[in-house]
Design an enzyme around this catalytic site. Structure first.
Site, PDB file in Angstrom:
ATOM      1  N   ASN A 110      18.856  34.444 -26.949  1.00  0.00           N
ATOM      2  CA  ASN A 110      19.877  33.507 -27.425  1.00  0.00           C
ATOM      3  C   ASN A 110      19.207  32.498 -28.352  1.00  0.00           C
ATOM      4  O   ASN A 110      18.016  32.212 -28.222  1.00  0.00           O
ATOM      5  CB  ASN A 110      20.492  32.768 -26.222  1.00  0.00           C
ATOM      6  CG  ASN A 110      21.580  31.803 -26.635  1.00  0.00           C
ATOM      7  OD1 ASN A 110      22.423  32.129 -27.481  1.00  0.00           O
ATOM      8  ND2 ASN A 110      21.588  30.611 -26.068  1.00  0.00           N
ATOM      9  N   HIS A 112      19.654  28.525 -29.511  1.00  0.00           N
ATOM     10  CA  HIS A 112      20.342  27.310 -29.063  1.00  0.00           C
ATOM     11  C   HIS A 112      19.933  26.146 -29.970  1.00  0.00           C
ATOM     12  O   HIS A 112      18.738  25.951 -30.228  1.00  0.00           O
ATOM     13  CB  HIS A 112      19.968  27.009 -27.609  1.00  0.00           C
ATOM     14  CG  HIS A 112      20.674  25.810 -27.079  1.00  0.00           C
ATOM     15  ND1 HIS A 112      22.011  25.825 -26.730  1.00  0.00           N
ATOM     16  CD2 HIS A 112      20.250  24.536 -26.877  1.00  0.00           C
ATOM     17  CE1 HIS A 112      22.375  24.623 -26.329  1.00  0.00           C
ATOM     18  NE2 HIS A 112      21.321  23.823 -26.411  1.00  0.00           N
ATOM     19  N   SER A 139      15.880  26.323 -30.409  1.00  0.00           N
ATOM     20  CA  SER A 139      15.095  27.118 -29.456  1.00  0.00           C
ATOM     21  C   SER A 139      15.668  28.532 -29.400  1.00  0.00           C
ATOM     22  O   SER A 139      16.886  28.713 -29.358  1.00  0.00           O
ATOM     23  CB  SER A 139      15.184  26.522 -28.047  1.00  0.00           C
ATOM     24  OG  SER A 139      14.796  25.167 -28.046  1.00  0.00           O
ATOM     25  N   ASP A 148      20.938  28.245 -20.808  1.00  0.00           N
ATOM     26  CA  ASP A 148      19.994  27.713 -21.804  1.00  0.00           C
ATOM     27  C   ASP A 148      18.626  27.370 -21.209  1.00  0.00           C
ATOM     28  O   ASP A 148      18.026  26.339 -21.542  1.00  0.00           O
ATOM     29  CB  ASP A 148      20.587  26.467 -22.495  1.00  0.00           C
ATOM     30  CG  ASP A 148      21.868  26.789 -23.244  1.00  0.00           C
ATOM     31  OD1 ASP A 148      22.003  27.914 -23.752  1.00  0.00           O
ATOM     32  OD2 ASP A 148      22.740  25.906 -23.341  1.00  0.00           O
TER      33      ASP A 148
END
Ligand code: GRF
Length: 197
Positions: A110, A112, A139, A148
């Site tokens: 992912n 972020h 990040s 997260d």
């Protein structure tokens, strides 16, 4: 050695990070097989970007499922048809069930818009301004069951200027996101020895 590194991208909206990945593939900077773009929203602009690049697309609307798990199982079915080596979340705005996360353990990432562990969740740019931070950033991390919070693969910092707004920060950070995400995907692909330098 396998012939291709299969990547499925999940989106919910604009898909500018998806576009950056598509562009890197087109420029032959990234040697991956973009096999599916999946969206939980039929009107996500990223679907048009994918169609233009001739990447298969699929819409699975979360609103059609009574539970999160039912929705996630349907997504898993669609994703697994392509035997992905990596699942890339690129602005995918749904919380994932632990079953889904477990299924793609160590092969789902992912991006972020904050310097994690700071500012998990949404509205990160405004929260950075409200806290008076001098730096902000992005990040890229593996996805784990805690939101997260997975192991970080890369962070990029930007300076917060005195005249910055949430919009200007978002705009400047996106430029960095578009460079960083294809780079991390490339590193993972090389690490697994699927791609040639
Ligand atoms: C990006 O800011 C990303 O960091 C966050 O969602 C946004 C997606 O933007 N996860 P886009 O859809 O790739 O333009």
């Amino acid at each position: 050695m396998k012939k291709s590194f299969n990547v499925v991208v999940l989106i919910s909206g604009n898909g500018s990070n998806l576009q950056a990945i598509i562009d890197a593939v087109k420029a032959k900077e990234l040697d991956i097989n973009l096999c599916l773009v999946l969206s939980n929203k039929a009107d996500a602009f990223g679907l048009q970007r994918a169609a233009k690049a001739k990447i298969p697309t699929k819409v699975i609307e979360h609103s059609q499922y009574s539970t999160r798990l039912d929705f996630d199982l349907e997504m898993m079915k669609a994703i697994d048809e392509y035997k992905p080596d990596l699942v890339v979340l690129a602005g995918f705005m749904r919380i994932l069930s632990k079953e889904f996360v477990q299924h793609y353990d160590n092969r789902m990432i992912n991006i972020h818009p904050s310097l994690l562990p700071k500012y998990k969740g949404t509205n990160t740019h405004q929260r950075v301004l409200d806290s008076g931070d001098k730096e902000h950033g992005l990040s890229i991390h593996y996805v784990t069951n805690e939101l997260d919070s997975g192991p970080i693969l890369k962070q990029v910092k930007i300076t917060v200027n005195s005249d910055d707004t949430a919009e200007s920060l978002a705009k400047r950070l996106l430029i960095e996101e578009h460079k960083a995400y294809p780079e991390v995907i490339k590193q993972l692909c090389y690490k697994d020895k699927y791609c040639l330098k």
